[in-house]
Design an enzyme around this catalytic site. Sequence first.
Site, mmCIF file in Angstrom:
data_model
loop_
_atom_site.group_PDB
_atom_site.id
_atom_site.type_symbol
_atom_site.label_atom_id
_atom_site.label_comp_id
_atom_site.label_asym_id
_atom_site.label_seq_id
_atom_site.Cartn_x
_atom_site.Cartn_y
_atom_site.Cartn_z
ATOM 1 N N LYS A 140 0.827 -1.217 0.000
ATOM 2 C CA LYS A 140 0.000 0.000 0.000
ATOM 3 C C LYS A 140 0.851 1.253 0.000
ATOM 4 O O LYS A 140 0.485 2.257 -0.600
ATOM 5 C CB LYS A 140 -0.956 -0.002 1.200
ATOM 6 C CG LYS A 140 -2.054 -1.037 1.042
ATOM 7 C CD LYS A 140 -3.222 -0.778 1.942
ATOM 8 C CE LYS A 140 -4.334 -1.779 1.627
ATOM 9 N NZ LYS A 140 -5.437 -1.750 2.546
ATOM 10 N N LYS A 162 -4.513 -10.342 -7.045
ATOM 11 C CA LYS A 162 -5.719 -10.524 -6.227
ATOM 12 C C LYS A 162 -6.864 -9.620 -6.686
ATOM 13 O O LYS A 162 -6.618 -8.482 -7.081
ATOM 14 C CB LYS A 162 -5.279 -10.169 -4.798
ATOM 15 C CG LYS A 162 -6.268 -10.269 -3.723
ATOM 16 C CD LYS A 162 -5.662 -9.826 -2.397
ATOM 17 C CE LYS A 162 -5.652 -8.319 -2.253
ATOM 18 N NZ LYS A 162 -5.382 -7.847 -0.892
ATOM 19 N N LYS A 205 -10.292 -3.896 -4.416
ATOM 20 C CA LYS A 205 -11.010 -2.652 -4.740
ATOM 21 C C LYS A 205 -10.068 -1.583 -5.266
ATOM 22 O O LYS A 205 -10.504 -0.612 -5.856
ATOM 23 C CB LYS A 205 -11.851 -2.154 -3.563
ATOM 24 C CG LYS A 205 -11.173 -2.097 -2.223
ATOM 25 C CD LYS A 205 -12.199 -1.731 -1.133
ATOM 26 C CE LYS A 205 -12.213 -2.747 -0.024
ATOM 27 N NZ LYS A 205 -13.270 -2.663 0.925
HETATM 28 P P1 TYM Z 1 -10.395 -5.964 3.634
HETATM 29 O O1 TYM Z 1 -11.415 -4.917 3.878
HETATM 30 O O2 TYM Z 1 -9.324 -5.678 2.619
HETATM 31 O O3 TYM Z 1 -11.059 -7.328 3.198
HETATM 32 C C1 TYM Z 1 -12.121 -7.881 3.958
HETATM 33 C C2 TYM Z 1 -12.092 -9.392 3.912
HETATM 34 O O4 TYM Z 1 -12.180 -9.867 2.565
HETATM 35 C C3 TYM Z 1 -11.084 -10.742 2.285
HETATM 36 N N1 TYM Z 1 -10.666 -10.554 0.873
HETATM 37 C C4 TYM Z 1 -10.484 -11.553 0.014
HETATM 38 N N2 TYM Z 1 -10.631 -12.883 0.147
HETATM 39 C C5 TYM Z 1 -10.373 -13.650 -0.950
HETATM 40 N N3 TYM Z 1 -9.987 -13.121 -2.154
HETATM 41 C C6 TYM Z 1 -9.836 -11.790 -2.328
HETATM 42 N N4 TYM Z 1 -9.466 -11.295 -3.510
HETATM 43 C C7 TYM Z 1 -10.085 -10.936 -1.196
HETATM 44 N N5 TYM Z 1 -10.032 -9.582 -1.009
HETATM 45 C C8 TYM Z 1 -10.394 -9.372 0.272
HETATM 46 C C9 TYM Z 1 -9.984 -10.326 3.241
HETATM 47 O O5 TYM Z 1 -9.046 -11.357 3.460
HETATM 48 C C10 TYM Z 1 -10.785 -9.981 4.480
HETATM 49 O O6 TYM Z 1 -11.069 -11.133 5.225
HETATM 50 N N6 TYM Z 1 -7.397 -5.422 7.567
HETATM 51 C C11 TYM Z 1 -8.631 -6.020 7.117
HETATM 52 C C12 TYM Z 1 -9.855 -5.595 7.925
HETATM 53 C C13 TYM Z 1 -9.729 -5.812 9.396
HETATM 54 C C14 TYM Z 1 -9.865 -7.060 10.074
HETATM 55 C C15 TYM Z 1 -9.722 -6.751 11.447
HETATM 56 C C16 TYM Z 1 -10.094 -8.371 9.642
HETATM 57 C C17 TYM Z 1 -9.515 -4.864 10.351
HETATM 58 N N7 TYM Z 1 -9.512 -5.414 11.575
HETATM 59 C C18 TYM Z 1 -9.752 -7.766 12.414
HETATM 60 C C19 TYM Z 1 -10.134 -9.381 10.607
HETATM 61 C C20 TYM Z 1 -9.975 -9.062 11.972
HETATM 62 C C21 TYM Z 1 -8.862 -5.618 5.676
HETATM 63 O O7 TYM Z 1 -8.385 -4.594 5.224
HETATM 64 O O8 TYM Z 1 -9.714 -6.406 5.004
#
Ligand code: TYM
Length: 332
Positions: A111, A194, A197
Amino acid sequence: MGRIFSGIQPTGGLHLGNYLGAIRNWVKFQDLHESFFCIVDLHALTTLPDPKQLRLDIRGIAAAYIAAGIDPERSYIFPQSAVSAHCELAWVFACLTPLGWLNRMTQFKEKAGKQRENANLGLYAYPVLQAADILIYKATHVPIGEDQKQHVELARDIAGAFNRQYGIEYFELPVPLILKTAARVMSLRDGTSKMSKSDPSDYSRIHFMDDPDTIALKVRKAKTDPDPIAGTPGAMENRPEALNLLGIYAALSDQSLEEVCRQFEGSTFALFKKNLTDQTIMVMEPIRQRILSLLDDQTYLDTILKKGADKARELALQHLNEIQEMVGFIKV
Ligand code: TYM
């Protein structure tokens, strides 16, 4: 009986990767465990979104959670910023986390890119806040996609550091739950990156809010190769786009990749894409319709968020009090 915590950032809307990698699994786990599903707006602030858009997105994600099957009667849905204990614990953890651990985080490197000196402190400290999200509830299981595994491993390391520092087994080490199918959904335009967004091409992903025509168009335009589908995943090792589309179909139809390969062996991608379009629309269109009707009832959504936040706050405060006592703060 463990406790589940997971969250998604409310920026840019949700895509099929979020659904197949995370939310779909949350729906399964909520039957077995007390579950907290957070809308991580503090994390979203690292990209400084437009405030009006952020407000819309927070309610949009709440609607999407419910529409996709999270039951607000059983699970707690709430915005992260409503529970200030996340930030308070994050500070305690920040004081226990060596910079070396943070310097290893691949998501920060991705990022921040080449502009590392300009990246904000929030982005750098992001995984520490994520550890606090999980541990302020003493969650035992964290259902996520593959890309978040390193962050949950860091949360385990931080929990261990806390336990060692204060000489007490206060935190159980949280376990990442990553289901094999669709743990990593790839871009529709490039099977080696991957679905995300932040990809500049809208054709790289399917959004929750894409209507059936848009889904059909995106699947039609998805990159493939000229060869027919092979009977086993092993025989398609160097065909990432092919494997990705088959993997998406497998996840959407609740089958294994092996079963899907057998089912479509010898078939062309033109034919397979028709099946994939139908399957995607069958799963995603009812969710989109439910989101649209939930968004019409902001009062209902806000009631759900308040109920979730009240419960989350109560549990978080109970733990925060214990933690403040352990580190040596006094009550005044
Ligand atoms: P975020 O918002 O990027 O993504 C949310 C969830 O979606 C999953 N994900 C995917 N899984 C499979 N293939 C993909 N292409 C894909 N893109 C996204 C992510 O693995 C995630 O589970 N840091 C985290 C948010 C967060 C969080 C937490 C998660 C903050 N605090 C505590 C778990 C526990 C994030 O940015 O996810």
